[in-house]
Design a protein around this motif. Structure first.
Motif, PDB file in Angstrom:
ATOM      1  N   CYS A 269       4.367  -4.690  -4.873  1.00  0.00           N
ATOM      2  CA  CYS A 269       5.235  -5.846  -5.093  1.00  0.00           C
ATOM      3  C   CYS A 269       6.561  -5.573  -4.373  1.00  0.00           C
ATOM      4  O   CYS A 269       6.841  -4.436  -3.975  1.00  0.00           O
ATOM      5  CB  CYS A 269       5.439  -6.085  -6.588  1.00  0.00           C
TER       6      CYS A 269
ATOM      7  N   GLY B  57       1.908   0.205  -7.295  1.00  0.00           N
ATOM      8  CA  GLY B  57       3.033   0.984  -7.795  1.00  0.00           C
ATOM      9  C   GLY B  57       3.272   0.804  -9.286  1.00  0.00           C
ATOM     10  O   GLY B  57       3.454   1.775 -10.017  1.00  0.00           O
ATOM     11  N   CYS B  58       3.258  -0.446  -9.776  1.00  0.00           N
ATOM     12  CA  CYS B  58       3.641  -0.708 -11.168  1.00  0.00           C
ATOM     13  C   CYS B  58       2.582  -1.488 -11.949  1.00  0.00           C
ATOM     14  O   CYS B  58       2.733  -1.692 -13.153  1.00  0.00           O
ATOM     15  CB  CYS B  58       4.971  -1.462 -11.207  1.00  0.00           C
TER      16      CYS B  58
ATOM     17  N   CYS C 249      -0.148  -4.794  -7.889  1.00  0.00           N
ATOM     18  CA  CYS C 249       0.732  -3.812  -7.266  1.00  0.00           C
ATOM     19  C   CYS C 249       0.249  -2.406  -7.645  1.00  0.00           C
ATOM     20  O   CYS C 249       0.125  -2.088  -8.826  1.00  0.00           O
ATOM     21  CB  CYS C 249       2.173  -4.023  -7.722  1.00  0.00           C
TER      22      CYS C 249
ATOM     23  N   CYS D 127       8.730  -2.709  -5.930  1.00  0.00           N
ATOM     24  CA  CYS D 127       8.264  -1.350  -5.639  1.00  0.00           C
ATOM     25  C   CYS D 127       8.518  -0.995  -4.180  1.00  0.00           C
ATOM     26  O   CYS D 127       8.891   0.136  -3.862  1.00  0.00           O
ATOM     27  CB  CYS D 127       6.788  -1.192  -5.982  1.00  0.00           C
TER      28      CYS D 127
HETATM   29 ZN   LIG Z   1       5.228  -3.032  -8.243  1.00  0.00          ZN
END
Ligand SMILES: [Zn+2]
Length: 82
Positions: free
Chosen positions: A58, A19-20, A17, A61
């Motif tokens: 994911c 984002g994270c 992911c 996110c």
């Molecule tokens: Zn994520």
């Protein structure tokens, strides 16, 4: 972000992911949980003309980002064809 076991055969190994940083397992080419995958080709009228952006998120996110939208995501249910 997509990682491949073998770059030539393009066998997907895992998705990370953007984002994270969560690692999403992939078995036989299928992600084992919900993934949002984007591939944006920027065209002439943009400031990024000719560039392509790719990323994966994911589900958590994806929800965090889309919850910030002023206008909600249009969501329909997919009916399975027999
Ligand atoms: Zn994520």
């Amino acid at each position: 972000m997509r990682e491949y076991k073998n770059k030539e055969t393009r066998i997907l190994d895992r998705i990370i992911c953007n984002g994270c940083g969560k690692i999403i397992a992939v078995k036989r080419g299928i992600p084992m949980e919900g993934v949002f995958s984007a591939c944006q080709v920027w065209e002439y009228m943009s400031d990024k003309d000719g560039e392509t952006d790719r990323f994966d998120l994911c589900e958590e996110c994806y929800d965090k980002i889309t919850e910030q939208f002023r206008i909600p995501v249009a969501r329909t249910e997919q009916t399975e064809l027999l």
